[in-house]
Design an enzyme around this catalytic site. Sequence first.
Site, PDB file in Angstrom:
ATOM      1  N   HIS A   1       0.837  -1.210   0.000  1.00 46.10           N
ATOM      2  CA  HIS A   1       0.000   0.000   0.000  1.00 46.10           C
ATOM      3  C   HIS A   1       0.868   1.254   0.000  1.00 46.10           C
ATOM      4  CE1 HIS A   1      -2.368  -3.276   1.704  1.00 46.10           C
ATOM      5  NE2 HIS A   1      -3.458  -2.627   1.323  1.00 46.10           N
TER       6      HIS A   1
ATOM      7  N   HIS B   1      -4.185   3.302  -3.282  1.00 43.74           N
ATOM      8  CA  HIS B   1      -4.363   2.752  -1.935  1.00 43.74           C
ATOM      9  C   HIS B   1      -3.552   1.471  -1.740  1.00 43.74           C
ATOM     10  CE1 HIS B   1      -6.263   0.970   1.634  1.00 43.74           C
ATOM     11  NE2 HIS B   1      -6.234  -0.138   0.923  1.00 43.74           N
TER      12      HIS B   1
ATOM     13  N   GLU C   1     -17.033  -3.739  25.496  1.00 44.51           N
ATOM     14  CA  GLU C   1     -16.210  -4.953  25.593  1.00 44.51           C
ATOM     15  C   GLU C   1     -15.035  -4.927  24.622  1.00 44.51           C
ATOM     16  OE1 GLU C   1     -19.511  -4.961  25.041  1.00 44.51           O
ATOM     17  OE2 GLU C   1     -20.333  -5.662  26.956  1.00 44.51           O
TER      18      GLU C   1
ATOM     19  N   HIS D   1     -27.858 -14.973  26.306  1.00 38.50           N
ATOM     20  CA  HIS D   1     -26.759 -14.842  27.251  1.00 38.50           C
ATOM     21  C   HIS D   1     -26.038 -16.162  27.520  1.00 38.50           C
ATOM     22  CE1 HIS D   1     -28.315 -10.883  27.780  1.00 38.50           C
ATOM     23  NE2 HIS D   1     -27.590 -10.616  28.852  1.00 38.50           N
TER      24      HIS D   1
HETATM   25  C1  LIG Z   1     -11.327  -4.463  10.151  1.00 38.85           C
HETATM   26  C2  LIG Z   1     -10.810  -4.300   8.765  1.00 38.85           C
HETATM   27  N1  LIG Z   1     -11.671  -4.293   7.742  1.00 38.85           N
HETATM   28  C3  LIG Z   1     -11.220  -4.208   6.476  1.00 38.85           C
HETATM   29  C4  LIG Z   1      -9.893  -4.128   6.207  1.00 38.85           C
HETATM   30  C5  LIG Z   1      -9.388  -4.076   4.790  1.00 38.85           C
HETATM   31  N2  LIG Z   1      -8.914  -2.731   4.466  1.00 38.85           N
HETATM   32  C6  LIG Z   1      -7.618  -2.421   4.534  1.00 38.85           C
HETATM   33  S1  LIG Z   1      -7.310  -0.812   4.204  1.00 38.85           S
HETATM   34  C7  LIG Z   1      -8.960  -0.511   3.947  1.00 38.85           C
HETATM   35  C8  LIG Z   1      -9.428   0.867   3.585  1.00 38.85           C
HETATM   36  C9  LIG Z   1      -8.980   1.801   4.598  1.00 38.85           C
HETATM   37  O1  LIG Z   1      -9.260   3.107   4.224  1.00 38.85           O
HETATM   38  P1  LIG Z   1      -8.398   4.242   4.890  1.00 38.85           P
HETATM   39  O2  LIG Z   1      -8.243   3.946   6.327  1.00 38.85           O
HETATM   40  O3  LIG Z   1      -9.022   5.508   4.518  1.00 38.85           O
HETATM   41  O4  LIG Z   1      -6.984   4.049   4.246  1.00 38.85           O
HETATM   42  P2  LIG Z   1      -6.407   4.770   2.940  1.00 38.85           P
HETATM   43  O5  LIG Z   1      -7.097   4.148   1.767  1.00 38.85           O
HETATM   44  O6  LIG Z   1      -6.710   6.200   3.073  1.00 38.85           O
HETATM   45  O7  LIG Z   1      -4.979   4.434   2.977  1.00 38.85           O
HETATM   46  C10 LIG Z   1      -9.699  -1.661   4.139  1.00 38.85           C
HETATM   47  C11 LIG Z   1     -11.170  -1.736   3.995  1.00 38.85           C
HETATM   48  C12 LIG Z   1      -9.021  -4.134   7.311  1.00 38.85           C
HETATM   49  N3  LIG Z   1      -7.695  -4.076   7.156  1.00 38.85           N
HETATM   50  N4  LIG Z   1      -9.505  -4.190   8.572  1.00 38.85           N
END
Ligand SMILES: Cc1ncc(C[n+]2csc(CCOP(=O)(O)OP(=O)(O)O)c2C)c(N)n1
Length: 658
Positions: free
Chosen positions: A32, A262, A408, A470
């Site tokens: 990334h 990204h 939690e 529960h």
């Molecule tokens: C809990 C979770 N859901 C989905 C992902 C997959 N994922 C990785 S980066 C991303 C997008 C994140 O967007 P942002 O935080 O705005 O990062 P940017 O594209 O700006 O670098 C996703 C959905 C993940 N790593 N963790």
Amino acid sequence: MNAPTKPVSEKDMANAIRALAMDAVQKANSGHPGMPMGMADVATVLFNRFITLDPADHRWPDRDRFVLSAGHGSMLIYALNHLLGYADMPMEQLSSFRQMGARTAGHPEYGHAQGIEVTTGPLGQGIATAVGLALAERMAAARFPGLVDHWTYVIAGDGCLMEGISHEAGDLAGHLGLGRLIVLWDDNKITIDGDTALSTSTDQKARFAAYGWHVGECDAHEPESVATAIAAAKADPRPSLIACRSIIGFGAPNKQGSHDVHGAPLGADEIAAARANLGWTDAPFVVPDSIRAAWAKVSARGAVARADWLKTLAASPDKAAFEAAQAADPAPLAPAMAAHKAKLLADKPKVATRKASEMALEVVAGALPFVVGGSADLTGSNLTKAKSQRPVKPGDFGGAYIHYGIREHGMAAAMNGIALHGGFRTYGGTFLVFADYCRPSIRLAALMGVPVTYVMTHDSIGLGEDGPTHQPVETIASLRAIPNLTVLRPADAVETAEAWEIALNSTCTPTLLALSRQNLPLVRTDAGENLTAKGAYVLREVAKRDVTLIATGSEIEIALAAADILAAEGIAAAVVSAPSFELFAAQPADYRTAVLGTAPRVGIEAAIRQGWDAVLREGDAFIGMTGFGASAPAPALYAHFGITKEAAAEAARKLTGK
Ligand SMILES: Cc1ncc(C[n+]2csc(CCOP(=O)(O)OP(=O)(O)O)c2C)c(N)n1
Ligand SMILES: [Mg+2]
């Protein structure tokens, strides 16, 4: 005469991060680049002007903590740690980004490389874990004023703030007034699918302001703007969110600002265009000495600070106590627990294991001052508070008991942060069925190897009238599936005390205690050896086994009663208590064989059968649940679902043919 060299600017320092991120992702053909390129200027100002750490001692207790919550941008932290001069982050690590055996894993992994405080990647976990880091800093500062005085900085993305856990974490931090927590939000308005407008309309600054945070903003590509915002955040007593208006992939002329940067390599052409655009003339994985020297100054500043701190520590009357807390040595627990267990054997209390846990906690709190705990609003049900533990309150962090509220997930993540910070051992409670609400953070605790303890009560249909919402039935099986998590379901007060000893002696494995709501008789008659630590052991032996009854927790009582029924009929039944499948699996094969024997086996647990293949074979019997529970008093539920001594005896008769 040599031409005078241009002084190195923070823009140049940031461009080194950009170049390394582009090149490493390109070489790995995976990763990334957008986030590290977009936040390179912010990270540079943050480290250059604010963060104090010394790569020569990555464990220095008073270092500032940096958490890359947006873990997909891992090349940002690898590039930083390389430029800062961590010994284990040479250029070869960057050029083997994401490859087998490299420290530069796809997402930053705690323990793989120095300077990675927290494993991140599941979005939102980093910011929530940082709340635990910042809380631990305040608690440690209250105990050791003058020795603990540092900041927790987080870089979080849109994704971290969209995740639900950011609400729990933000709310808790705002309530507690964790003013040394500063979150730099990569406000680039881009996520994987495209513009954030596709899926959110939230005013994040207003949201955090409502939690009681200070909120600021800056132009993420103007160093003075960034520095002014961070300085204002530091000056404000509240936790801070700084919206850093950034352009994802900043510097890549054709792709920046778009979701295309990204999570994919830029490609050779765009990298060449970015190099030209940024004025970066060096080859891949080459950083000019002048820029290296600028980064080295950051570490040199930290080295001076650490040297000063070491002098302060040497002169401090608290030195020994501080070092003892850092070591968190559980040794004083053993004699106190031995006395406690002797008393249990004498008193034979018939108590719920949650109550037995409270009794054990009194011993723990008396013996180990560095233990801090809490509950997600179920203190009186989980029985997680020792009498001596004062609540932690806003502005008063000297206490040892944290009212996490009904959060939690936030609690479980904060527990990771407290443990990672150092100086404390920590536990937290909720109902076992809500382990699912904690699960992503439990999984990270197991992955990171942080020895936190979950006190999860109301562990089966035995909780009764609250009903199937529960009543855990699949929960224990699902927790046993998590690698490097010790799940313990003790049967009585002695096993519960032993379980606490296991938890507090663990160094790199989290422990989960599954505890009953209902009272259980004392089944142990000696407490010389910690038998719970063996995972399973023979609680009642017979001369020659016709059948072996294996049970956990509250069902041990049923197994013993079934063995009595069978004995009256001339069927010899041994009873095995199996509080932990993981610990049992770790025993030598000959021990396991001796415990389980060769006779037919009946497993008994008021939960689903999944996972019991660890101790049951084809043809053995299982008495337990096959679906959700129901709302009724516990005895009626056990009878209704056929988890009874009669059913266990009948299963044994069938297996033995007697
Ligand atoms: C809990 C979770 N859901 C989905 C992902 C997959 N994922 C990785 S980066 C991303 C997008 C994140 O967007 P942002 O935080 O705005 O990062 P940017 O594209 O700006 O670098 C996703 C959905 C993940 N790593 N963790
Ligand atoms: Mg984004």
